[in-house]
Write an enzyme that holds these catalytic residues in place. Structure first.
Site, PDB file in Angstrom:
ATOM      1  N   ASP A 164      -6.260  -1.281  -2.064  1.00 29.18           N
ATOM      2  CA  ASP A 164      -6.862  -2.334  -0.806  1.00 29.18           C
ATOM      3  C   ASP A 164      -6.863  -3.642  -1.941  1.00 29.18           C
ATOM      4  O   ASP A 164      -7.321  -5.215  -1.402  1.00 29.18           O
ATOM      5  CB  ASP A 164      -8.078  -2.040   0.074  1.00 29.18           C
ATOM      6  CG  ASP A 164      -9.254  -2.368  -0.657  1.00 29.18           C
ATOM      7  OD1 ASP A 164      -8.997  -2.584  -2.109  1.00 29.18           O
ATOM      8  OD2 ASP A 164      -9.925  -1.769  -0.035  1.00 29.18           O
ATOM      9  N   SER A 165      -6.958  -3.860  -3.184  1.00 31.91           N
ATOM     10  CA  SER A 165      -7.215  -5.390  -3.944  1.00 31.91           C
ATOM     11  C   SER A 165      -6.276  -5.923  -3.745  1.00 31.91           C
ATOM     12  O   SER A 165      -5.243  -7.072  -4.186  1.00 31.91           O
ATOM     13  CB  SER A 165      -7.166  -4.727  -5.282  1.00 31.91           C
ATOM     14  OG  SER A 165      -6.124  -4.044  -5.711  1.00 31.91           O
ATOM     15  N   ASP A 215      -5.650   3.668  -0.499  1.00 30.40           N
ATOM     16  CA  ASP A 215      -7.223   2.814  -0.152  1.00 30.40           C
ATOM     17  C   ASP A 215      -6.669   3.403   1.333  1.00 30.40           C
ATOM     18  O   ASP A 215      -6.739   2.407   1.713  1.00 30.40           O
ATOM     19  CB  ASP A 215      -7.376   1.714  -0.781  1.00 30.40           C
ATOM     20  CG  ASP A 215      -8.037   2.084  -2.247  1.00 30.40           C
ATOM     21  OD1 ASP A 215      -8.704   2.875  -2.152  1.00 30.40           O
ATOM     22  OD2 ASP A 215      -8.095   0.831  -2.466  1.00 30.40           O
ATOM     23  N   LYS A 263      -8.596   7.504  -0.682  1.00 28.42           N
ATOM     24  CA  LYS A 263     -10.087   6.961  -1.884  1.00 28.42           C
ATOM     25  C   LYS A 263     -11.050   6.185  -0.630  1.00 28.42           C
ATOM     26  O   LYS A 263     -10.093   5.131  -0.075  1.00 28.42           O
ATOM     27  CB  LYS A 263      -9.325   5.955  -2.361  1.00 28.42           C
ATOM     28  CG  LYS A 263     -10.619   5.520  -3.617  1.00 28.42           C
ATOM     29  CD  LYS A 263     -10.457   4.982  -4.817  1.00 28.42           C
ATOM     30  CE  LYS A 263      -9.762   3.693  -5.006  1.00 28.42           C
ATOM     31  NZ  LYS A 263     -10.925   2.665  -4.701  1.00 28.42           N
ATOM     32  N   GLU A 319     -15.313   4.034  -0.013  1.00 24.82           N
ATOM     33  CA  GLU A 319     -15.903   3.826  -1.369  1.00 24.82           C
ATOM     34  C   GLU A 319     -17.694   4.294  -0.494  1.00 24.82           C
ATOM     35  O   GLU A 319     -17.120   4.371   0.831  1.00 24.82           O
ATOM     36  CB  GLU A 319     -16.161   2.490  -0.827  1.00 24.82           C
ATOM     37  CG  GLU A 319     -14.779   1.669  -2.027  1.00 24.82           C
ATOM     38  CD  GLU A 319     -14.576   0.023  -1.560  1.00 24.82           C
ATOM     39  OE1 GLU A 319     -15.492  -0.305  -1.782  1.00 24.82           O
ATOM     40  OE2 GLU A 319     -13.509  -0.556  -2.272  1.00 24.82           O
ATOM     41  N   GLU A 366     -16.358   2.234 -11.323  1.00 29.83           N
ATOM     42  CA  GLU A 366     -16.465   0.584 -10.863  1.00 29.83           C
ATOM     43  C   GLU A 366     -17.496   0.034 -10.989  1.00 29.83           C
ATOM     44  O   GLU A 366     -18.806   0.077 -10.629  1.00 29.83           O
ATOM     45  CB  GLU A 366     -15.197  -0.175  -9.377  1.00 29.83           C
ATOM     46  CG  GLU A 366     -15.738  -1.729  -9.974  1.00 29.83           C
ATOM     47  CD  GLU A 366     -14.132  -1.354  -9.107  1.00 29.83           C
ATOM     48  OE1 GLU A 366     -13.917  -0.903  -8.313  1.00 29.83           O
ATOM     49  OE2 GLU A 366     -14.453  -3.199  -9.052  1.00 29.83           O
TER      50      GLU A 366
HETATM   51  O1  KIV Z   1      -7.993  -1.776  -4.833  1.00 28.37           O
HETATM   52  C1  KIV Z   1      -8.256  -1.551  -6.049  1.00 28.37           C
HETATM   53  O2  KIV Z   1      -6.992  -1.816  -6.958  1.00 28.37           O
HETATM   54  C2  KIV Z   1      -9.158   0.018  -6.605  1.00 28.37           C
HETATM   55  C3  KIV Z   1      -9.378  -0.263  -8.034  1.00 28.37           C
HETATM   56  C4  KIV Z   1      -9.957  -1.483  -8.203  1.00 28.37           C
HETATM   57  C5  KIV Z   1     -10.066   0.296  -8.802  1.00 28.37           C
HETATM   58  O3  KIV Z   1      -9.841  -0.104  -6.213  1.00 28.37           O
END
Ligand code: KIV
Length: 286
Positions: free
Chosen positions: A50-51, A89, A118, A120, A188
């Site tokens: 989600d970056s 994510d 994924k 968090e 992280e």
């Molecule tokens: O959103 C993302 O790119 C991430 C990585 C930085 C692990 O969660």
């Protein structure tokens, strides 16, 4: 189409790599062609992070990314990947409302081509969601240490697990995630010593980002390693190329070629046969 020559990376491959003391490589991707380059280079896993909120959509953080955004990125990325394990994510609020919504949203990402999702954190609430997902046959990766979706409660980009007590707390959370069935955990912005302690005491592999060299694998944001991201580059990033500079050189050149009438060059133009051209000359002189 299933290709017999390619052995896809699976959750089991992750476990095997950890057991054999071999490192797991992972990069983020958000589009088809980048995902394809990454896969063709033999990277083990592609994370649709989600970056994308910052790298693609221009937001300040990840909080505005929606499940619809992630579905689109996941469809594009998974089309470009034949071997790597694709992990998507789950964005902010897509696994916080109810078990039904969590399953439905994770299901949408799996149906869009992801092999795993994924999430968090490791609060009681999150652990229940993770258990529910893994019990439903959905592969889950945990994410501990600095968790960007909690930026407002953390209060900034702070390193996590700096004291022995905090590292022990992180390990407890990691172990609980493991009990809930995650097959890997991203760590992280955790000091190297704490990440080693956590990695050595877990069965599942850890994937570090700013967590030192002892993690089972490493992940970075593709825009960071390529020097393409506009914002600040964190200390833990190694920038391998300055794509921003390369892109701007090409774009400036194109702009100049258009403005001074040089582009398109003869090789960029479609022409018609000579006998037909004569007719055009006739018409244009009429
Ligand atoms: O959103 C993302 O790119 C991430 C990585 C930085 C692990 O969660």
């Amino acid at each position: 189409m299933y290709n017999q020559d390619i052995k896809p990376v699976t959750v089991k491959t992750f476990q095997k790599l950890k057991e054999n003391n071999e490192k797991i490589s992972m990069l983020t991707a958000y589009d088809y062609s980048t995902a394809r380059y990454i896969d063709e280079c033999g990277i083990d896993s592609v994370l649709i992070g989600d970056s994308a909120g910052m790298t693609v959509l221009g937001y300040e953080n990840t909080l505005n990314v929606t499940i619809e955004d992630m579905i689109l990125f996941t469809k594009a990325v998974s089309k470009g990947v034949k071997r790597a394990l694709v992990i998507a994510d789950m964005p902010f609020l897509s696994y916080h409302i109810s078990k039904e919504e969590t399953i439905r949203n994770a299901g949408k990402l799996i149906q869009s081509g992801a092999g795993a999702v994924k999430l968090e954190g490791a609060s009681e609430f999150i652990l229940e969601e993770v258990s529910h997902l893994t019990a439903s046959g959905i592969n889950v990766v945990g994410h501990l240490g600095f968790t960007p979706q909690y930026i407002k409660t953390i209060g900034g980009y702070f390193i996590q697990g700096k004291s022995y007590e905090n590292a022990v707390k992180l390990l407890e959370s990691a172990k609980r995630l493991e009990e809930c069935g995650v097959f890997s955990i991203v760590l992280e912005m955790v000091p190297e010593e704490a990440a080693k302690y956590i990695t050595d005491n877990l069965s599942v592999p850890t994937i570090g980002i700013g967590a030192g060299k002892y993690c089972s694998g490493q992940v970075l944001v593709i825009d960071d390693i390529l020097g393409k991201y506009y914002g600040n580059t964190p200390k833990f990033v190694k920038q391998y190329v300055n794509l921003q500079q390369i892109m701007k050189t090409a774009i400036n050149q194109f702009n100049a070629d258009v403005k001074n009438g040089q582009f398109p060059f003869p090789e960029n133009v479609f022409n018609i046969k000579e006998e037909e051209r004569e007719k055009f000359e006739y018409i244009s002189t009429k």
